[in-house]
Design a protein around this motif. Sequence first.
Motif, PDB file in Angstrom:
ATOM      1  N   VAL A 160      -1.062  -8.960   1.058  1.00  0.00           N
ATOM      2  CA  VAL A 160      -1.341  -7.525   0.999  1.00  0.00           C
ATOM      3  C   VAL A 160      -0.725  -6.849   2.218  1.00  0.00           C
ATOM      4  N   ASN A 194      -0.782 -11.382   5.348  1.00  0.00           N
ATOM      5  CA  ASN A 194      -1.237  -9.999   5.202  1.00  0.00           C
ATOM      6  C   ASN A 194      -0.905  -9.188   6.447  1.00  0.00           C
ATOM      7  N   PRO A 227      -2.223  -5.632   8.243  1.00  0.00           N
ATOM      8  CA  PRO A 227      -3.210  -4.550   8.174  1.00  0.00           C
ATOM      9  C   PRO A 227      -2.574  -3.176   8.341  1.00  0.00           C
ATOM     10  N   SER A 228      -3.338  -2.150   8.046  1.00  0.00           N
ATOM     11  CA  SER A 228      -2.853  -0.765   8.106  1.00  0.00           C
ATOM     12  C   SER A 228      -2.347  -0.396   9.493  1.00  0.00           C
ATOM     13  N   GLY A 261       0.807  -1.222   0.000  1.00  0.00           N
ATOM     14  CA  GLY A 261       0.000   0.000   0.000  1.00  0.00           C
ATOM     15  C   GLY A 261       0.835   1.265   0.000  1.00  0.00           C
ATOM     16  N   GLU A 320      -0.909  -3.388   3.839  1.00  0.00           N
ATOM     17  CA  GLU A 320      -1.771  -2.213   3.715  1.00  0.00           C
ATOM     18  C   GLU A 320      -1.022  -0.921   4.029  1.00  0.00           C
ATOM     19  N   ASP A 321      -1.740   0.190   4.029  1.00  0.00           N
ATOM     20  CA  ASP A 321      -1.130   1.521   4.162  1.00  0.00           C
ATOM     21  C   ASP A 321      -0.470   1.732   5.521  1.00  0.00           C
TER      22      ASP A 321
END
Length: 198
Positions: A140, A156, A158-159, A124, A142-143
């Motif tokens: 993924v 993954n 998370p942000s 991200g 994230e940001d």
Amino acid sequence: MKNPFKLLAYDLKSAMKNDPAARNPIEVFLLYPCIHALIAYRISNFFYKRKAFFMARLISQIARFFTGIEIHPGATIGKGLFIDHGMGVVIGETAEIGDNVTLYHGVTLGGTGKDTGKRHPTVGNNVVIGSGAKVLGPIVIEDNVKIGANSVVLKNVPSDCTAVGIPAKIIHRNSAPAVIEIKDYKGRKKSIYNEMVI
């Protein structure tokens, strides 16, 4: 297609912002392998999208020889990517990178060898990946994530989190208490400051 000169100007500003050793944009343009690798990537990506795969790979391999940075022409990269030092960085074919991402030397955005199709990570915006970190598979990130040096990330993230370790464990910015309670070897409770709070 985005204006390549505007992208270059943004990339130069990103390098100036992220590297305290950068003195001026001309020095960055002439001497930073990150900028040379990004220019070559954008040219090779142009050919790749038009199915001129040999020319695309030729350009990327020449850039790899001169910069030590390997970016597959099929990767998707946003604006403001900063690769500090750069040597040993590998970005795979189906990797996707957002805006204002920082990669340190030795980072791999690679595959696990078990996936087909989309087999590289999606990163991200505003992500920082420490030197030697390996981010593997179609995961993924994230940001606003930070990944510690030499971490191996297989899941993954998370942000607004940090991932550290082998395999990487996730530390949430707002969930870890500032003070944690533990027991010493005699079973007595003791409160200590949690240095892992981000």
